[in-house]
Design a protein around this motif. Sequence first.
Motif, PDB file in Angstrom:
ATOM      1  N   TYR A  60       0.841  -1.204   0.000  1.00  0.00           N
ATOM      2  CA  TYR A  60       0.000   0.000   0.000  1.00  0.00           C
ATOM      3  C   TYR A  60       0.875   1.253   0.000  1.00  0.00           C
ATOM      4  CZ  TYR A  60      -3.671   3.243   1.454  1.00  0.00           C
ATOM      5  OH  TYR A  60      -4.561   4.290   1.524  1.00  0.00           O
ATOM      6  N   LYS A  64       1.357   4.046  -2.881  1.00  0.00           N
ATOM      7  CA  LYS A  64       1.004   5.428  -2.543  1.00  0.00           C
ATOM      8  C   LYS A  64       2.172   6.371  -2.846  1.00  0.00           C
ATOM      9  CE  LYS A  64      -0.664   8.176   1.340  1.00  0.00           C
ATOM     10  NZ  LYS A  64      -1.060   8.128   2.747  1.00  0.00           N
ATOM     11  N   GLY A  67       2.620   7.055  -6.464  1.00  0.00           N
ATOM     12  CA  GLY A  67       1.511   7.706  -7.145  1.00  0.00           C
ATOM     13  C   GLY A  67       0.666   6.733  -7.953  1.00  0.00           C
ATOM     14  N   ASP A  71      -7.809   4.512  -6.433  1.00  0.00           N
ATOM     15  CA  ASP A  71      -8.782   4.896  -5.413  1.00  0.00           C
ATOM     16  C   ASP A  71      -9.521   3.695  -4.832  1.00  0.00           C
ATOM     17  OD1 ASP A  71      -8.118   7.568  -5.535  1.00  0.00           O
ATOM     18  OD2 ASP A  71      -9.737   8.071  -6.929  1.00  0.00           O
ATOM     19  N   ARG A  74      -7.648   2.318  -1.943  1.00  0.00           N
ATOM     20  CA  ARG A  74      -7.320   3.276  -0.875  1.00  0.00           C
ATOM     21  C   ARG A  74      -8.140   2.981   0.377  1.00  0.00           C
ATOM     22  NH1 ARG A  74      -4.490   7.840  -0.682  1.00  0.00           N
ATOM     23  NH2 ARG A  74      -4.122   7.873  -2.904  1.00  0.00           N
ATOM     24  N   ASP A  78      -7.710   7.074   4.704  1.00  0.00           N
ATOM     25  CA  ASP A  78      -6.595   7.686   4.007  1.00  0.00           C
ATOM     26  C   ASP A  78      -7.078   8.264   2.666  1.00  0.00           C
ATOM     27  OD1 ASP A  78      -4.022   8.440   3.288  1.00  0.00           O
ATOM     28  OD2 ASP A  78      -3.512   6.468   2.504  1.00  0.00           O
ATOM     29  N   PRO A  79      -7.874   9.351   2.728  1.00  0.00           N
ATOM     30  CA  PRO A  79      -8.402   9.916   1.484  1.00  0.00           C
ATOM     31  C   PRO A  79      -7.297  10.490   0.614  1.00  0.00           C
ATOM     32  CG  PRO A  79      -8.834  11.384   3.304  1.00  0.00           C
ATOM     33  CD  PRO A  79      -8.227  10.137   3.888  1.00  0.00           C
ATOM     34  N   PRO A  80      -7.545  10.575  -0.686  1.00  0.00           N
ATOM     35  CA  PRO A  80      -6.535  11.168  -1.576  1.00  0.00           C
ATOM     36  C   PRO A  80      -6.289  12.626  -1.218  1.00  0.00           C
ATOM     37  CG  PRO A  80      -8.514  10.526  -2.804  1.00  0.00           C
ATOM     38  CD  PRO A  80      -8.741  10.169  -1.377  1.00  0.00           C
ATOM     39  N   GLU A  81      -5.071  13.067  -1.451  1.00  0.00           N
ATOM     40  CA  GLU A  81      -4.754  14.464  -1.188  1.00  0.00           C
ATOM     41  C   GLU A  81      -5.480  15.329  -2.193  1.00  0.00           C
ATOM     42  OE1 GLU A  81      -0.576  15.197  -1.030  1.00  0.00           O
ATOM     43  OE2 GLU A  81      -0.217  13.521   0.329  1.00  0.00           O
ATOM     44  N   GLN A  82      -6.046  16.421  -1.708  1.00  0.00           N
ATOM     45  CA  GLN A  82      -6.765  17.353  -2.581  1.00  0.00           C
ATOM     46  C   GLN A  82      -5.787  18.389  -3.131  1.00  0.00           C
ATOM     47  OE1 GLN A  82     -10.031  16.958  -3.297  1.00  0.00           O
ATOM     48  NE2 GLN A  82      -9.914  15.105  -2.075  1.00  0.00           N
ATOM     49  N   THR A  83      -5.934  18.647  -4.392  1.00  0.00           N
ATOM     50  CA  THR A  83      -5.110  19.702  -4.989  1.00  0.00           C
ATOM     51  C   THR A  83      -5.861  21.025  -4.891  1.00  0.00           C
ATOM     52  OG1 THR A  83      -6.020  19.248  -7.178  1.00  0.00           O
ATOM     53  CG2 THR A  83      -3.965  18.118  -6.584  1.00  0.00           C
TER      54      THR A  83
END
Length: 85
Positions: A60, A64, A67, A71, A74, A78-83
Amino acid sequence: MGSDTSCNDQGLTPEQIQQLKRDLTEHPIDPAYDEICGPDEFYDGYDPVVYGQFLAREAYETLKRSGALPDELRRPDDPPEQTGK
């Protein structure tokens, strides 16, 4: 040099990434082992399930960092990082 087996920034080939994804799909992280597999824990037992959980967590984190973590694999915590778009 123009090869389709190029490596990403983690030094993984596309085949290795696919294998990690398969491994994580077949052996997902079980939250019941979060405490024993925590970063500050030391496990000196012989339970193969615990070792499998260590391997799942390593797969994992490797996906991660590279990259390449999809999803659907995931963890909910551990949510995806927001841009900033």
